[in-house]
Design a protein around this motif. Structure first.
Motif, PDB file in Angstrom:
ATOM      1  N   GLY A 186       1.654  80.738  89.901  1.00  0.00           N
ATOM      2  CA  GLY A 186       2.121  81.449  89.471  1.00  0.00           C
ATOM      3  C   GLY A 186       3.075  81.878  89.800  1.00  0.00           C
ATOM      4  O   GLY A 186       3.720  83.171  90.101  1.00  0.00           O
TER       5      GLY A 186
ATOM      6  N   GLY B 275       6.460  79.456  88.407  1.00  0.00           N
ATOM      7  CA  GLY B 275       7.107  78.995  87.344  1.00  0.00           C
ATOM      8  C   GLY B 275       8.211  79.354  86.621  1.00  0.00           C
ATOM      9  O   GLY B 275       9.141  78.733  86.533  1.00  0.00           O
TER      10      GLY B 275
ATOM     11  N   ILE C  31       9.493  74.900  82.557  1.00  0.00           N
ATOM     12  CA  ILE C  31       9.819  73.947  83.435  1.00  0.00           C
ATOM     13  C   ILE C  31      10.576  72.775  83.087  1.00  0.00           C
ATOM     14  O   ILE C  31      11.688  72.632  82.820  1.00  0.00           O
ATOM     15  CB  ILE C  31       8.800  74.036  84.776  1.00  0.00           C
ATOM     16  CG1 ILE C  31       7.361  74.568  85.594  1.00  0.00           C
ATOM     17  CG2 ILE C  31       9.142  72.512  85.646  1.00  0.00           C
ATOM     18  CD1 ILE C  31       8.792  75.156  86.047  1.00  0.00           C
TER      19      ILE C  31
ATOM     20  N   THR D  44       7.415  67.031  73.130  1.00  0.00           N
ATOM     21  CA  THR D  44       6.268  68.320  73.103  1.00  0.00           C
ATOM     22  C   THR D  44       4.973  67.911  72.450  1.00  0.00           C
ATOM     23  O   THR D  44       5.462  67.690  71.393  1.00  0.00           O
ATOM     24  CB  THR D  44       7.125  68.978  73.853  1.00  0.00           C
ATOM     25  OG1 THR D  44       6.135  70.116  74.257  1.00  0.00           O
ATOM     26  CG2 THR D  44       7.637  69.700  72.689  1.00  0.00           C
TER      27      THR D  44
ATOM     28  N   SER E  36       3.214  79.185  79.270  1.00  0.00           N
ATOM     29  CA  SER E  36       4.524  79.735  80.265  1.00  0.00           C
ATOM     30  C   SER E  36       4.846  81.097  79.533  1.00  0.00           C
ATOM     31  O   SER E  36       4.990  82.429  79.685  1.00  0.00           O
ATOM     32  CB  SER E  36       5.563  79.183  79.913  1.00  0.00           C
ATOM     33  OG  SER E  36       5.813  77.972  80.304  1.00  0.00           O
TER      34      SER E  36
ATOM     35  N   GLY F 111       5.784  86.928  84.113  1.00  0.00           N
ATOM     36  CA  GLY F 111       7.047  86.711  83.906  1.00  0.00           C
ATOM     37  C   GLY F 111       7.780  88.179  84.487  1.00  0.00           C
ATOM     38  O   GLY F 111       8.531  88.500  84.116  1.00  0.00           O
ATOM     39  N   VAL F 112       7.680  88.251  86.038  1.00  0.00           N
ATOM     40  CA  VAL F 112       8.516  88.663  86.645  1.00  0.00           C
ATOM     41  C   VAL F 112       9.462  87.721  87.868  1.00  0.00           C
ATOM     42  O   VAL F 112       7.774  86.959  88.559  1.00  0.00           O
ATOM     43  CB  VAL F 112       7.411  89.681  87.811  1.00  0.00           C
ATOM     44  CG1 VAL F 112       6.698  90.266  87.963  1.00  0.00           C
ATOM     45  CG2 VAL F 112       8.547  90.821  88.124  1.00  0.00           C
TER      46      VAL F 112
ATOM     47  N   TRP G 168      -4.144  64.692  81.483  1.00  0.00           N
ATOM     48  CA  TRP G 168      -3.347  63.684  81.249  1.00  0.00           C
ATOM     49  C   TRP G 168      -3.163  62.543  82.457  1.00  0.00           C
ATOM     50  O   TRP G 168      -3.043  61.115  82.393  1.00  0.00           O
ATOM     51  CB  TRP G 168      -2.038  64.705  80.784  1.00  0.00           C
ATOM     52  CG  TRP G 168      -1.519  63.135  80.076  1.00  0.00           C
ATOM     53  CD1 TRP G 168      -1.587  62.065  79.569  1.00  0.00           C
ATOM     54  CD2 TRP G 168       0.164  63.859  80.213  1.00  0.00           C
ATOM     55  NE1 TRP G 168      -0.565  61.345  79.185  1.00  0.00           N
ATOM     56  CE2 TRP G 168       0.704  62.025  80.018  1.00  0.00           C
ATOM     57  CE3 TRP G 168       0.590  64.453  80.770  1.00  0.00           C
ATOM     58  CZ2 TRP G 168       2.132  61.734  79.250  1.00  0.00           C
ATOM     59  CZ3 TRP G 168       2.670  63.930  80.797  1.00  0.00           C
ATOM     60  CH2 TRP G 168       2.764  62.482  80.237  1.00  0.00           C
TER      61      TRP G 168
HETATM   62  C1  LIG Z   1      -1.374  85.182  83.710  1.00  0.00           C
HETATM   63  C2  LIG Z   1      -0.117  84.908  84.188  1.00  0.00           C
HETATM   64  C3  LIG Z   1       0.892  85.152  85.038  1.00  0.00           C
HETATM   65  C4  LIG Z   1       2.043  84.811  84.919  1.00  0.00           C
HETATM   66  N1  LIG Z   1       3.049  85.390  86.101  1.00  0.00           N
HETATM   67  C5  LIG Z   1       4.009  84.817  86.214  1.00  0.00           C
HETATM   68  C6  LIG Z   1       5.752  85.600  87.196  1.00  0.00           C
HETATM   69  O1  LIG Z   1       5.586  86.518  86.786  1.00  0.00           O
HETATM   70  N2  LIG Z   1       6.702  84.756  87.444  1.00  0.00           N
HETATM   71  C7  LIG Z   1       6.598  83.818  87.508  1.00  0.00           C
HETATM   72  O2  LIG Z   1       7.045  83.142  88.219  1.00  0.00           O
HETATM   73  N3  LIG Z   1       5.248  82.332  87.008  1.00  0.00           N
HETATM   74  C8  LIG Z   1       4.373  83.835  86.428  1.00  0.00           C
HETATM   75  N4  LIG Z   1       2.926  82.371  86.105  1.00  0.00           N
HETATM   76  C9  LIG Z   1       2.713  81.288  85.830  1.00  0.00           C
HETATM   77  C10 LIG Z   1       3.668  80.631  85.427  1.00  0.00           C
HETATM   78  O3  LIG Z   1       3.806  80.832  83.386  1.00  0.00           O
HETATM   79  C11 LIG Z   1       3.650  78.981  85.023  1.00  0.00           C
HETATM   80  O4  LIG Z   1       3.665  78.795  86.638  1.00  0.00           O
HETATM   81  C12 LIG Z   1       4.485  78.120  84.158  1.00  0.00           C
HETATM   82  O5  LIG Z   1       4.075  78.830  82.753  1.00  0.00           O
HETATM   83  C13 LIG Z   1       4.271  76.724  83.959  1.00  0.00           C
HETATM   84  O6  LIG Z   1       5.552  75.766  83.342  1.00  0.00           O
HETATM   85  P1  LIG Z   1       5.087  74.774  83.107  1.00  0.00           P
HETATM   86  O7  LIG Z   1       6.342  74.343  81.761  1.00  0.00           O
HETATM   87  O8  LIG Z   1       4.687  73.765  83.814  1.00  0.00           O
HETATM   88  O9  LIG Z   1       3.542  74.054  82.006  1.00  0.00           O
HETATM   89  P2  LIG Z   1       3.472  75.106  80.586  1.00  0.00           P
HETATM   90  O10 LIG Z   1       4.392  75.837  79.970  1.00  0.00           O
HETATM   91  O11 LIG Z   1       1.779  74.609  79.849  1.00  0.00           O
HETATM   92  O12 LIG Z   1       3.986  74.065  79.339  1.00  0.00           O
HETATM   93  C14 LIG Z   1       3.769  72.571  79.736  1.00  0.00           C
HETATM   94  C15 LIG Z   1       4.292  71.687  78.508  1.00  0.00           C
HETATM   95  O13 LIG Z   1       3.726  70.566  78.621  1.00  0.00           O
HETATM   96  C16 LIG Z   1       3.610  70.341  76.645  1.00  0.00           C
HETATM   97  N5  LIG Z   1       2.576  68.758  77.604  1.00  0.00           N
HETATM   98  C17 LIG Z   1       1.433  69.043  78.448  1.00  0.00           C
HETATM   99  N6  LIG Z   1       0.489  68.165  78.047  1.00  0.00           N
HETATM  100  C18 LIG Z   1       1.180  66.819  76.937  1.00  0.00           C
HETATM  101  C19 LIG Z   1       0.665  65.854  76.785  1.00  0.00           C
HETATM  102  N7  LIG Z   1      -0.261  65.438  77.266  1.00  0.00           N
HETATM  103  N8  LIG Z   1       1.389  64.990  75.692  1.00  0.00           N
HETATM  104  C20 LIG Z   1       2.594  66.059  75.407  1.00  0.00           C
HETATM  105  N9  LIG Z   1       3.231  66.749  75.460  1.00  0.00           N
HETATM  106  C21 LIG Z   1       2.297  67.162  76.766  1.00  0.00           C
HETATM  107  C22 LIG Z   1       2.666  71.629  76.828  1.00  0.00           C
HETATM  108  O14 LIG Z   1       3.089  71.484  75.179  1.00  0.00           O
HETATM  109  C23 LIG Z   1       4.225  72.241  76.937  1.00  0.00           C
HETATM  110  O15 LIG Z   1       5.232  72.035  76.388  1.00  0.00           O
HETATM  111  C24 LIG Z   1       1.838  83.448  85.722  1.00  0.00           C
HETATM  112  C25 LIG Z   1       1.147  82.547  84.911  1.00  0.00           C
HETATM  113  C26 LIG Z   1      -0.266  83.652  84.366  1.00  0.00           C
HETATM  114  C27 LIG Z   1      -0.813  82.614  83.737  1.00  0.00           C
END
Ligand SMILES: Cc1cc2nc3c(=O)[nH]c(=O)nc-3n(C[C@H](O)[C@H](O)[C@H](O)COP(=O)(O)OP(=O)(O)OC[C@H]3O[C@@H](n4cnc5c(N)ncnc54)[C@H](O)[C@@H]3O)c2cc1C
Length: 402
Positions: A88, A90, A121, A140, A149, A154-155, A317
């Motif tokens: 939570g 990211g 990320i 992607t 994401s 988003g804070v 994956w």
């Molecule tokens: C309700 C909620 C509230 C939150 N609040 C906060 C907050 O207030 N502050 C904070 O800092 N964080 C918060 N978070 C956490 C934050 O949203 C996540 O930690 C962050 O979005 C993770 O980002 P990511 O880029 O790792 O993953 P994702 O956003 O899931 O991105 C993954 C990417 O990889 C791609 N991908 C995955 N598998 C494959 C594949 N096999 N082939 C090709 N592409 C692939 C996807 O298409 C996507 O583009 C919250 C999360 C939730 C659910």
């Protein structure tokens, strides 16, 4: 919100974050620090009614029991630098985590770098690699707007998540470094037109004193005890967030007996996301829409240095069984630009953003329901329940101290 929630540094699951250290002083001592000119301004009420819900977003936090995967591994002749599992946090950790992992990637001296994933990320990793001089291609299956994401709260909430029993010994150092670099980078996006990143006052409200004993922790629905999370050492990140001030009754404009105010930095997803994607393309970045099914496919990419940012998808994956789904849901009310603050009351948080009033259920009971829950279907009843808490609060709101 009880005292435990008020005092928590970070619940580390995003949207469940607390206020940071320093709220423990008595109301009288804190109120003495609130000069007359620093009274809360006239606040517009939030029009919290269920018929104003215009979106419900549900998704999974990418929790990893050992903390984010920051390892490096070889797949054929490709070097894969992992960057996933930020639970939570990211949005909070993104630039710092990107900085750490891009340094590892660039130590191999590549001209071209591939980034897998275009969530927050992946995108910050791609931009950081460009700024380090690499030509970057993002592979992607979804662009930012469609990723998990974009379904967050988003804070800014400095912290990192892992199970206490599995956290690596240096996790506190990693977290601190990531948070400090991220905060520095957020400076560049603050004060821009469209407010990609902004600050607002946040009010924590309670019907019971903040120093009342906390209720026992809610067990999981399975009856098992709630997981025990890694905690940052007390005070380690204290300078990264303002301390809450307890508002004395004569300056508390809310119809709740106890109120504390702090300031929170938050991300306006539409503007910030648009800016990051535009910056990536402006710097010559390329995107290839592609869905990977096994790690071996990475060995066939033309780039031999790959930063892997799949978020929760690493569970299937990459067969990373340390990934645990933690469900979350936000409900969005029609935007109210005249509202410029956030509020938490009875385990519901609301915050005014440029694209709507974000409402989310928080607290231990909600957390217990979310743990190891991969259901991403929006739950209308949950959404309405959260909005009704705000509706009840604002039905009694006059905007002036009682
Ligand atoms: C309700 C909620 C509230 C939150 N609040 C906060 C907050 O207030 N502050 C904070 O800092 N964080 C918060 N978070 C956490 C934050 O949203 C996540 O930690 C962050 O979005 C993770 O980002 P990511 O880029 O790792 O993953 P994702 O956003 O899931 O991105 C993954 C990417 O990889 C791609 N991908 C995955 N598998 C494959 C594949 N096999 N082939 C090709 N592409 C692939 C996807 O298409 C996507 O583009 C919250 C999360 C939730 C659910």
């Amino acid at each position: 919100m009880d005292r435990r929630n008020l005092l928590k540094n970070s619940f580390a699951l995003g949207g469940l974050t607390g206020l940071g250290a320093g709220a423990g002083q008595t109301a009288t001592a804190q109120a003495a620090r609130v000069p007359l000119i620093d009274r809360p301004p006239v606040l517009a009420p939030i029009r919290a009614h269920v018929d104003r819900i215009y979106d419900i977003k549900s998704c999974i936090r990418p929790f990893r029991t050992k903390g984010p995967n920051l390892g490096v591994e070889q797949i054929g002749d490709a070097t894969v630098v992992h960057n996933y599992g930020h639970a939570g946090d990211g949005w909070t950790l993104s630039w710092g985590s990107a900085d750490m992992q891009v340094q590892k990637a660039m130590s191999f001296g590549p001209k071209k770098v591939a980034v897998i994933g275009c969530g927050i990320i992946g995108l910050t990793s791609a931009l950081t690699a460009q700024r380090a001089g690499a030509e970057v291609t993002i592979y992607t299956r979804e662009m930012l707007q469609r990723t998990r994401s974009m379904r967050a709260n988003g804070v800014w909430g400095p912290g990192i998540a892992a199970l206490a029993s599995e956290a690596p010994a240096n996790l506190a150092d990693i977290c601190e470094q990531m948070c400090r670099i991220s905060l520095k980078t957020y400076r560049f996006y603050t004060g821009l037109s469209g407010n990609p990143i902004a600050w607002c006052d946040h009010y924590d409200l309670s019907d019971t004193p903040f120093d009342a004993p906390p209720p026992p922790r809610a067990p999981l629905p399975s009856g098992e005890p709630a997981p025990v999370f890694f905690r940052m050492p007390e005070g380690r990140l204290a300078d990264l967030t303002p301390k809450p001030e307890i508002l004395a009754p004569n300056v508390n404009p809310f119809p709740a007996k106890y109120a504390a105010r702090t300031s929170k930095m938050y991300f306006n997803f539409s503007e910030y996301g648009h800016l990051l994607v535009s910056d990536f393309f402006a710097a010559g970045g390329k995107v290839v829409m592609r869905d990977f099914h096994s790690p071996g496919e990475l060995a066939h990419l033309p780039e031999k240095i790959i930063i892997n940012c799949p978020g929760y998808a690493a569970h299937d994956w990459w067969r990373d069984k340390a990934m645990i789904p933690v469900r979350g849901q936000t409900e969005w009310l029609i935007p109210q630009p005249e509202v410029n603050y956030g509020v938490t009351y009875r385990n519901v948080q609301a915050r005014s953003k440029s694209d709507g009033i974000m409402v989310i259920a928080v607290g231990d009971a909600q957390h217990a329901k979310s743990w190891n829950n991969s259901n991403e279907r929006p739950d209308r009843a949950e959404a309405e329940g959260a909005v009704r808490v705000m509706e009840e609060l604002f039905s009694r709101f006059t905007g002036v101290p009682a």
